[in-house]
Design an enzyme around this catalytic site. Structure first.
Site, PDB file in Angstrom:
ATOM      1  N   HIS A  77      -3.541   6.229   3.372  1.00  0.00           N
ATOM      2  CA  HIS A  77      -4.355   5.068   2.998  1.00  0.00           C
ATOM      3  C   HIS A  77      -3.824   3.782   3.616  1.00  0.00           C
ATOM      4  CE1 HIS A  77      -5.825   1.905   0.173  1.00  0.00           C
ATOM      5  NE2 HIS A  77      -6.890   2.699   0.036  1.00  0.00           N
ATOM      6  N   VAL A 134      -7.921 -15.141  -6.489  1.00  0.00           N
ATOM      7  CA  VAL A 134      -7.892 -13.977  -5.598  1.00  0.00           C
ATOM      8  C   VAL A 134      -9.270 -13.821  -4.955  1.00  0.00           C
ATOM      9  CG1 VAL A 134      -7.654 -11.466  -5.490  1.00  0.00           C
ATOM     10  CG2 VAL A 134      -6.082 -12.815  -6.901  1.00  0.00           C
ATOM     11  N   VAL A 139      -8.819   2.551  18.249  1.00  0.00           N
ATOM     12  CA  VAL A 139      -9.679   1.558  17.619  1.00  0.00           C
ATOM     13  C   VAL A 139      -9.099   0.163  17.810  1.00  0.00           C
ATOM     14  CG1 VAL A 139     -10.522   3.183  15.887  1.00  0.00           C
ATOM     15  CG2 VAL A 139      -8.473   1.831  15.405  1.00  0.00           C
ATOM     16  N   ASP A 192      -1.588   3.138  18.296  1.00  0.00           N
ATOM     17  CA  ASP A 192      -2.407   1.939  18.210  1.00  0.00           C
ATOM     18  C   ASP A 192      -1.672   0.759  17.574  1.00  0.00           C
ATOM     19  OD1 ASP A 192      -4.836   1.020  19.142  1.00  0.00           O
ATOM     20  OD2 ASP A 192      -6.011   2.460  18.003  1.00  0.00           O
ATOM     21  N   ASP A 222       0.839  -1.195   0.000  1.00  0.00           N
ATOM     22  CA  ASP A 222       0.000   0.000   0.000  1.00  0.00           C
ATOM     23  C   ASP A 222       0.883   1.258   0.000  1.00  0.00           C
ATOM     24  OD1 ASP A 222      -2.331   1.811   0.696  1.00  0.00           O
ATOM     25  OD2 ASP A 222      -3.304  -0.126   0.936  1.00  0.00           O
ATOM     26  N   SER A 273     -11.462  -0.444  -0.538  1.00  0.00           N
ATOM     27  CA  SER A 273     -10.188  -0.485   0.194  1.00  0.00           C
ATOM     28  C   SER A 273     -10.404  -0.763   1.665  1.00  0.00           C
ATOM     29  CB  SER A 273      -9.450   0.856   0.072  1.00  0.00           C
ATOM     30  OG  SER A 273      -8.640   0.909  -1.066  1.00  0.00           O
TER      31      SER A 273
END
Length: 439
Positions: free
Chosen positions: A212, A326, A230, A191, A182, A381
């Site tokens: 991203h 995939v 989170v 985190d 990415d 994504s």
């Protein structure tokens, strides 16, 4: 991160000036001493191989040849030879020094983008020593938008509730590695403290400029029960490859760097990684890329890829989600209905939460995304890492299963109302990821 609002026909289909050329291994001599760091190497290259290179020099401004999977690629550039001989050495090395037999003969060529025509590609493939020639397909992130002004306290990670994360009996998966190819990661985000992270970012800057990759990584593996931020789907390890450059292309968009991407895929194959997250896509396919994914599938690696965010722009089939083997992931919104942007098709396997997903962001501000530390993004994504995290937990619980076996576990899904009782639909695949059922 600002939304990429260009429809597919306004983005680049291929990386300008990059060709993938596979030379038939049988065309390259393997006799002792055939590959020497001297100008004499040119005489060892058969005319059926040297002729296409000469043709490209004359007609397409051939700039470089990179044997991207050669074990000697880093030493070839230091050879005291002519520029022509260095290109020929690279082609020879792509066969004689390939890291694996199935990668032999693959080279990335840089040429004048304006001179790449169908006629030129046809001429190259007419050589008896060339197996195939293809343009490097463009790949981009599959984030549809970044919502502004959303209070994270109102979001409360609805995605975890949707996939029944709280009900699932989740195994400890710290030794399971998930590869994320990415835009990079802020590996010092609070985190991720305590999460084992291997970060491969060179030759680019370490920083995740687009945010991203950090957002995707947080959905997979942000530390749970640490009283901040989170929680990720799995308590797994992360292997991160930064495959996006630090500067945009000429059209202002960010596209995957082809060389970094293909070499990262090869590195995954050379590792013990069993799960890969690819929140990227593009409309063109590649024989080289497809071969690498086929190898992954045969090696027992579960590859999770985003279906794409272009439903409203013709709903094109996008890759790598479109390749056989995939796991192709679509997106739903909070109301359990397909996200308006989420692509559909016969190749879709299942869906995950992808609209307004709260996750981690880099701590440092960037012109490309709003806020720091935590934020909301939407896209296939964002749906894909929910499934990748679930795959990591399934790999831990069922260590003897191959990629097909893991797929069968993950497609034990929740059937959604819009599926109208069907087992599979082109909008939802087998349904919504159900972590409790999968485990």
């Amino acid at each position: 991160m600002e939304s990429r609002r260009k429809p597919p026909n306004e983005r680049l289909a291929h990386v300008p000036g990059q060709l993938l050329v596979r030379v038939k291994p049988s065309a390259i001599p393997r006799s002792p001493g055939a590959l020497k760091m001297s100008t004499a190497s040119a005489s060892a290259l058969p005319e059926s191989v040297s002729a296409p290179l000469d043709y490209l020099r004359r007609n397409a401004g051939l700039k470089s040849v990179d044997a991207i999977f050669s074990k000697r690629r880093n030493t070839l550039g230091r050879a005291r030879v002519t520029a022509k001989a260095r290109k020929e050495l690279a082609v020879m090395s792509s066969v004689t020094d390939s890291s694996h037999e199935y990668l032999e003969g693959i080279n990335m060529l840089a040429v004048d983008a304006k001179k790449v025509t169908p006629a030129l590609l046809k001429k190259l493939t007419s050589s008896s020593s060339v197996e195939y020639v293809e343009r490097m397909p463009a790949r981009w992130t599959q984030a549809a938008k970044a919502s502004k002004g959303v209070d994270p306290l109102l979001n409360l990670q609805w995605g975890l509730r949707a996939i029944r994360w709280f009900q699932a009996k989740r195994p400890k998966a710290s030794r399971i590695e998930v590869a994320i190819l990415d835009t990079g990661i802020d590996d010092r985000h609070p985190d991720f403290k305590g999460v084992s992270i291997s970060y491969n970012y060179k030759p680019f800057r370490k920083r995740d400029l687009l945010g991203h990759g950090t957002h995707v990584a947080g959905t997979v593996a942000a530390l749970a029960n640490n009283s901040i931020g989170v929680a990720g789907v799995a308590d797994c390890s992360l292997s991160i490859w930064k495959i996006f450059p630090d500067e945009p292309a000429s059209d202002g968009e960010y596209y995957v760097d082809g060389e970094a991407y293909l070499r990262a895929l090869r590195s995954v194959l050379d590792s013990r990684i069993k799960v890969v997250n690819l929140s990227i896509g593009g409309t063109e396919k590649s024989r080289t890329e497809a071969m690498l994914f086929r190898r992954m599938y045969d090696s027992g690696i579960t590859v999770c890829a985003a279906m794409g965010n272009d439903f409203e722009y013709g709903n094109p089939k996008e890759y790598p989600a479109g390749y056989d083997g995939v796991l192709s992931i679509g997106s739903i919104a909070e109301n359990r209905v397909r996200s308006s942007f989420s692509n559909t098709g016969r190749h879709i396997d299942l869906v995950g939460p992808g609209s307004n997903i709260l996750s981690t962001l880099p701590r440092q501000k960037s012109p490309f995304y709003d806020g720091t530390k935590y934020g909301v993004m939407s896209g296939t994504s964002m749906a894909t890492p929910h499934v990748a995290g679930a795959a990591a937990l399934a790999v831990k619980k069922y260590p003897t299963l191959n990629a097909l076996g893991i797929k069968k576990k993950l497609t034990k899904t929740q059937k959604l109302p819009m599926m109208r009782g069907k087992k599979w639909t082109p909008s939802y695949g087998a349904g919504l990821l159900d972590l409790s059922k999968a485990l």
